[in-house]
Design an enzyme around this catalytic site. Structure first.
Site, PDB file in Angstrom:
ATOM      1  N   ASP A  49       2.172   5.005  -0.358  1.00 36.92           N
ATOM      2  CA  ASP A  49       1.814   6.609   0.023  1.00 36.92           C
ATOM      3  C   ASP A  49       1.502   7.295  -1.080  1.00 36.92           C
ATOM      4  O   ASP A  49       2.224   7.065  -2.018  1.00 36.92           O
ATOM      5  CB  ASP A  49       2.698   6.992   1.227  1.00 36.92           C
ATOM      6  CG  ASP A  49       2.802   6.337   2.352  1.00 36.92           C
ATOM      7  OD1 ASP A  49       1.711   5.531   2.687  1.00 36.92           O
ATOM      8  OD2 ASP A  49       3.759   6.162   3.047  1.00 36.92           O
ATOM      9  N   ARG A  78       0.889  -1.360   0.142  1.00 38.29           N
ATOM     10  CA  ARG A  78       0.026  -0.133   0.211  1.00 38.29           C
ATOM     11  C   ARG A  78       0.805   1.290  -0.118  1.00 38.29           C
ATOM     12  O   ARG A  78       1.225   1.741   0.860  1.00 38.29           O
ATOM     13  CB  ARG A  78      -1.054  -0.137   1.156  1.00 38.29           C
ATOM     14  CG  ARG A  78      -1.955  -1.145   1.051  1.00 38.29           C
ATOM     15  CD  ARG A  78      -2.813  -1.127   2.583  1.00 38.29           C
ATOM     16  NE  ARG A  78      -3.798  -2.204   2.561  1.00 38.29           N
ATOM     17  CZ  ARG A  78      -4.573  -2.385   3.524  1.00 38.29           C
ATOM     18  NH1 ARG A  78      -4.494  -1.551   4.634  1.00 38.29           N
ATOM     19  NH2 ARG A  78      -5.283  -3.533   3.709  1.00 38.29           N
ATOM     20  N   ARG A 132      11.361   5.256   4.404  1.00 40.15           N
ATOM     21  CA  ARG A 132      11.657   6.628   4.399  1.00 40.15           C
ATOM     22  C   ARG A 132      12.257   7.107   5.444  1.00 40.15           C
ATOM     23  O   ARG A 132      13.068   7.805   5.782  1.00 40.15           O
ATOM     24  CB  ARG A 132      10.622   7.254   3.988  1.00 40.15           C
ATOM     25  CG  ARG A 132       9.877   7.161   2.674  1.00 40.15           C
ATOM     26  CD  ARG A 132       8.252   7.711   2.396  1.00 40.15           C
ATOM     27  NE  ARG A 132       8.267   9.308   2.805  1.00 40.15           N
ATOM     28  CZ  ARG A 132       7.107   9.577   2.888  1.00 40.15           C
ATOM     29  NH1 ARG A 132       6.012   8.923   2.937  1.00 40.15           N
ATOM     30  NH2 ARG A 132       7.169  10.885   3.097  1.00 40.15           N
TER      31      ARG A 132
END
Length: 268
Positions: A59, A57, A208
């Site tokens: 972002d 999923r 990230r």
């Protein structure tokens, strides 16, 4: 009522994350799932029951080169011409920012998310004193000089199975923070820095957040050993900033019988 026999397909897609608010359908934002469902409905018509699921999923702003999804389609239409089916999807996706470049028929109990045992990402950094008008939506511009050797030393401290609370965003809904980080490697090619990452699964913003701390090491803010201190401290506030989404790419999904990149290769 006529029963329509269905075929589950594994599809490999690439998409420009700058055009989407992530993968999953939302009420008030344009997503990759919505784009795929819209194209599928144009092909399947009243028979459409896409039942989409994705290996990951992503972002808002995150890109993909080889994201694997599954969908259920009318079997007879698929068998008539698999190549034509893919071309038809891409015709309807031509202005959407997403493209299908691999399709494989799979069993009806296959699941793109739950059957995936390894996910792979790349993070791209443009390391130059001035930014780039060509890559400002495809890579993170870091103007300070990066040290690739120190970044790889730092990476070595967190490869393996660990509690990744330090690199887990506050909105993460995972039941547990343990993950197995299988690959974390930094490569340099001129002004380009590419960080290869692979794990069984990832926590929310995990990649990230890790990249942000690797960059802190690379510019000399921290010594490489501090990466282990961060990991063991289990304190998100102690780590560096979250790297921007537009440098991140979903690059492969691995399954017992195939990978996303292998399916793409089969289509020529």
């Amino acid at each position: 009522m006529i029963h329509v026999q269905r075929q589950r397909l594994a599809m490999v897609i690439e998409f420009d994350g700058s055009k989407f608010h992530g993968w999953q359908r939302q009420d008030n934002a344009y997503t990759v799932q919505e784009a795929m469902e819209t194209a599928m409905f144009k092909i399947e018509g009243s028979d459409a029951e896409p039942c989409f699921a994705a290996a990951g999923r992503t972002d808002t702003g995150v890109h993909a080169t080889h994201m694997l999804i599954h969908a259920d389609v009318v079997k007879s239409r698929w068998l008539d011409s698999p190549h034509a089916y893919m071309k038809g999807l891409n015709f309807h996706l031509r202005d959407a920012g997403v493209l299908v470049h691999g399709i494989k028929a799979v069993s009806n109990d296959f699941h793109a998310r739950f059957d995936c045992f390894e996910r792979r990402y790349q993070y791209k950094i443009w390391n130059r004193s001035v930014s780039s008008v060509l890559y400002n939506k495809q890579a993170w511009w870091v103007f300070q000089t990066l040290d690739v050797e120190k970044m790889n030393q730092a990476a070595s401290f967190i490869v393996g199975k660990h509690d990744f609370t330090t690199f887990r965003a506050s909105g993460c809904q995972a039941n547990a923070p343990e993950r197995e980080l299988k690959v974390l490697q930094v490569k340099q090619d001129g002004h380009w820095f590419t960080i290869d990452v692979a794990a069984d699964a990832f926590l929310y913003h995990m990649v990230r957040n890790i990249v942000g701390s690797l960059v802190a090491v690379g510019i000399g803010r921290w010594q490489p050993e501090y990466m282990q201190t961060l990991l063991l401290g289990k304190n998100r506030c102690a780590a560096a900033q979250t790297a921007p989404a537009h440098g991140l790419y979903f690059t492969d999904a691995l399954y017992p019988a195939f990978s996303a990149q292998e399916i793409s290769g089969l289509m020529g």
